[in-house]
Write a protein that holds these residues in place. Structure first.
Motif, short mmCIF file in Angstrom:
data_model
loop_
_atom_site.label_atom_id
_atom_site.label_comp_id
_atom_site.label_asym_id
_atom_site.label_seq_id
_atom_site.Cartn_x
_atom_site.Cartn_y
_atom_site.Cartn_z
N ASN A 123 4.47 6.39 -3.52
CA ASN A 123 4.55 6.14 -4.50
C ASN A 123 3.21 4.73 -4.81
O ASN A 123 2.32 4.47 -4.55
N ASP A 124 3.58 4.35 -6.64
CA ASP A 124 2.58 3.62 -6.91
C ASP A 124 2.99 2.26 -6.74
O ASP A 124 4.66 2.06 -7.18
N VAL A 125 2.13 1.03 -7.15
CA VAL A 125 3.03 -0.05 -7.92
C VAL A 125 1.83 -0.51 -9.38
O VAL A 125 0.84 -0.21 -9.86
N ILE A 126 2.83 -0.84 -9.38
CA ILE A 126 2.13 -2.42 -10.85
C ILE A 126 1.85 -3.43 -10.35
O ILE A 126 3.62 -4.53 -10.92
N ILE A 127 0.84 -4.73 -9.87
CA ILE A 127 0.89 -6.08 -10.06
C ILE A 127 0.23 -6.49 -11.39
O ILE A 127 -0.70 -6.02 -12.26
N SER A 128 1.50 -7.66 -12.16
CA SER A 128 1.18 -8.27 -13.27
C SER A 128 1.16 -9.69 -12.54
O SER A 128 1.74 -9.57 -11.37
N ARG A 129 0.98 -10.46 -13.59
CA ARG A 129 0.67 -11.93 -13.11
C ARG A 129 1.51 -13.09 -14.43
O ARG A 129 0.88 -12.53 -15.09
N THR A 130 2.18 -13.85 -14.23
CA THR A 130 2.17 -14.51 -15.36
C THR A 130 1.91 -16.08 -14.30
O THR A 130 3.54 -16.54 -13.43
N GLY A 131 0.70 -16.38 -15.06
CA GLY A 131 0.71 -17.96 -14.12
C GLY A 131 0.53 -17.91 -12.91
O GLY A 131 -0.10 -17.25 -12.51
N ASP A 132 1.30 -18.38 -11.87
CA ASP A 132 0.42 -18.41 -10.36
C ASP A 132 1.73 -17.59 -9.77
O ASP A 132 1.81 -17.45 -8.70
N THR A 133 2.59 -17.06 -10.76
CA THR A 133 4.17 -15.79 -10.00
C THR A 133 3.58 -14.23 -10.00
O THR A 133 2.50 -13.61 -11.82
N SER A 134 3.06 -13.65 -9.05
CA SER A 134 2.80 -12.14 -9.56
C SER A 134 4.12 -11.25 -9.05
O SER A 134 5.26 -11.58 -8.93
N LYS A 135 4.19 -10.04 -9.79
CA LYS A 135 5.74 -9.55 -10.13
C LYS A 135 4.65 -7.86 -9.95
O LYS A 135 3.88 -7.37 -10.30
N TRP A 136 5.33 -7.38 -8.84
CA TRP A 136 5.17 -6.25 -8.25
C TRP A 136 6.99 -4.90 -8.50
O TRP A 136 7.60 -4.86 -8.20
N GLU A 137 5.77 -4.60 -9.61
CA GLU A 137 7.20 -3.02 -10.01
C GLU A 137 6.74 -1.78 -9.06
O GLU A 137 5.13 -1.47 -9.58
N ILE A 138 7.47 -1.27 -8.58
CA ILE A 138 6.97 -0.36 -8.56
C ILE A 138 7.38 0.86 -8.80
O ILE A 138 7.96 0.79 -9.70
N VAL A 139 5.82 2.22 -8.73
CA VAL A 139 6.39 3.54 -9.50
C VAL A 139 6.36 4.93 -9.13
O VAL A 139 5.47 5.06 -7.59
N TYR A 140 7.58 5.24 -8.91
CA TYR A 140 7.95 6.11 -8.67
C TYR A 140 7.42 7.81 -8.73
O TYR A 140 7.01 7.93 -9.96
N ARG A 141 7.64 8.33 -7.63
CA ARG A 141 6.81 9.87 -7.90
C ARG A 141 7.95 10.58 -8.61
O ARG A 141 7.55 11.27 -8.59
N ASP A 142 9.52 10.30 -8.73
CA ASP A 142 9.70 11.14 -9.29
C ASP A 142 11.47 10.75 -9.73
O ASP A 142 10.90 9.61 -9.59
N GLU A 143 12.08 11.54 -10.79
CA GLU A 143 13.17 10.82 -10.84
C GLU A 143 14.79 11.19 -10.56
O GLU A 143 15.23 10.94 -10.72
N SER A 144 14.41 11.27 -9.09
CA SER A 144 15.41 11.61 -8.23
C SER A 144 15.85 10.20 -7.45
O SER A 144 15.25 9.02 -7.49
N SER A 145 16.98 10.18 -6.72
CA SER A 145 17.66 8.82 -6.39
C SER A 145 16.82 8.59 -5.09
O SER A 145 16.78 7.27 -4.82
N HIS A 146 16.03 9.18 -4.41
CA HIS A 146 15.25 8.66 -3.69
C HIS A 146 13.99 8.06 -4.38
O HIS A 146 13.27 6.93 -3.71
#
Length: 233
Positions: free
Chosen positions: A131-154
């Motif tokens: 899988n991949d990840v997008i890391i965004s930053r707002t002020g002093d806080t980072s947010k990690w959003e996982i980017v899945y490889r497929d549309e499965s429940s996994h």
């Protein structure tokens, strides 16, 4: 459809392996998640995955949503993570014997590739699917959003890569070997000819519960011994 970079002529053995807690001695994802969410909260989500009350995809998204570290902080927390003590020899054997080694990870591609950089550079038959990840930053806080490889429940259905290999080699199928440790490895374990489930971990518990044949292991020396025997047979 999963596209694998496999040789045209079928090898005798084809190896698929999980990364976190399998190739590494610790799970990079759970180290970061436990630091931010706490072990008990993360483990409760793992239990829900195992008993079927929560999909893997939903649980993992909740786990990664708790991570508020920047990249440098994350790397500091992971500085003591080691590669399994038998993996280097196993990797060398696969390279010499021209055995494809496909790493299937529900973890994050930047982390997996960072740890395996030296191994992948020296093995043209080693492939990493994660899988991949997008890391965004707002002020002093980072947010990690996982980017899945497929549309499965996994989010990353590891069985799809094994099924793609089987479709490629229908006339002369290789022996499919899979090594793993956790709940994200269950779908792949269903498709493999030989399953290596790490001792005491969730994949082994599932194999026992579902009466799935498996070989218990603690480090890659066990896997190397078995694969060597299959090559020689």
């Amino acid at each position: 459809m999963v596209q694998l970079k496999l040789p045209q002529h079928p090898p005798k053995v084809l190896v698929f392996s999980d990364f976190d807690g399998t190739i590494t001695t610790q799970d990079t994802g759970t180290l970061l998640i436990d630091h931010c969410m706490g072990y008990e909260n993360r483990r409760a989500l793992d239990v829900q995955i195992l008993d079927g009350t929560l999909s893997f995809r939903s649980a993992v998204a909740e786990m990664w949503n708790s991570v508020d570290l920047n990249w440098e902080e994350a790397l500091r927390l992971l500085k003591d993570v080691k590669i399994d003590l038998g993996f280097e020899e196993f990797h060398h054997f696969c390279n010499i014997q021209r055995i494809p080694l496909v790493v299937l990870s529900s973890g994050l591609s930047p982390l997996v590739k960072m740890f395996l950089q030296g191994y992948a550079e020296n093995n043209d038959l080693m492939e990493i699917l994660a899988n991949d990840v997008i890391i965004s930053r707002t002020g002093d806080t980072s947010k990690w959003e996982i980017v899945y490889r497929d549309e499965s429940s996994h989010g990353h259905d590891k069985s799809l890569a094994i099924k793609a290999a089987k479709e490629q080699y229908t006339s002369n199928p290789p022996l499919i070997v899979f090594a793993g440790d956790g709940v994200s490895d269950i779908s792949a374990a269903r498709e493999a000819d030989i399953v290596f489930a790490k001792k005491g971990k969730d994949l082994e518990k599932w194999c026992i519960r579902e009466s799935v044949d498996y070989i218990p292991w603690e480090d890659f020396r066990t896997i190397l011994h078995v694969v060597k025997a299959k090559i020689s047979a």
